[in-house]
Design an enzyme around this catalytic site. Sequence first.
Site, PDB file in Angstrom:
ATOM      1  N   ASP A   1      21.771  38.996 -40.937  1.00 21.38           N
ATOM      2  CA  ASP A   1      20.129  39.582 -40.329  1.00 21.38           C
ATOM      3  C   ASP A   1      19.496  38.812 -39.946  1.00 21.38           C
ATOM      4  O   ASP A   1      19.203  37.924 -40.807  1.00 21.38           O
ATOM      5  CB  ASP A   1      19.645  40.931 -40.901  1.00 21.38           C
TER       6      ASP A   1
HETATM    7  N1  URA Z   1      26.315  42.955 -43.275  1.00 20.27           N
HETATM    8  C1  URA Z   1      24.407  43.115 -43.097  1.00 20.27           C
HETATM    9  O1  URA Z   1      24.253  44.110 -43.536  1.00 20.27           O
HETATM   10  N2  URA Z   1      23.678  42.164 -42.847  1.00 20.27           N
HETATM   11  C2  URA Z   1      23.827  40.272 -42.432  1.00 20.27           C
HETATM   12  O2  URA Z   1      23.201  39.892 -41.946  1.00 20.27           O
HETATM   13  C3  URA Z   1      25.076  40.403 -42.584  1.00 20.27           C
HETATM   14  C4  URA Z   1      26.507  41.289 -42.844  1.00 20.27           C
END
Ligand code: URA
Length: 243
Positions: free
Chosen positions: A107
Amino acid sequence: MSKKMRLDKLLANVGYGTRTDVKKIIRSGSVKVDEVVSKDPSQQVDPVEQRITVRGESLLYREFVYFMLNKPDGVVSATEDRRDSTVVDLLSEEDRAWDVFPVGRLDKDTEGLLLLTNDGKLTHSLLAPKKHIPKTYYAKIEGRVTIEDAEVFAKGVVLEDGYETMPAKLTILHTELISEIELTIYEGKYHQVKRMFEAVGKKVLYLKRLSMGNLELDPQLSLGQYRELTQEELDSLQSSQKE
Ligand code: URA
């Protein structure tokens, strides 16, 4: 299998400088393709089949590169984005010439280990859902994370859309109003870690990926820094996805 590419791109890829630098080198007459001087940066060459020299020195060509990045908050795991800067923008101009892409996504606000490569085959097998490559995250969580949460995660937790996750390993490092944990998951659904904690009524405040398969984030890399994988790391990553 080899493929043709522009002479200036090839020289930039193997480290002779930026595209502008290498154009100058080519125009100066220092580059030979099969013993013939080439002054044309756009000449299509085959780096495997043809002998290319720069000031008499033969090129050592590699097809693939593998970079380990410590992704910072605020950049997106893509090669292009209209609004945000991307992980590829963090690379030097020379390294961007390799046309790498991120292996999977973190993310925008997640930090930590992201592999960037132009090796589509390795990417594909690392991301194949049935390979169950483990990914370990460190997180700060609002609220007290409990043994019960660890038990729920160990069985598999049902997310808000009804999907039941695979069993995951939750290690509680510190539990208080803000808890610190490590979580290993074996799949990669969208926002998976955040959604798993939401399913037990908790919120992820900070998330960082520590490892993927056998590959661990180098603690020497500060946020936004990257380096090439060592041969050992690459071998071990390749063997982890064959298992
Ligand atoms: N899980 C999440 O919620 N975000 C990420 O970036 C990776 C795994």
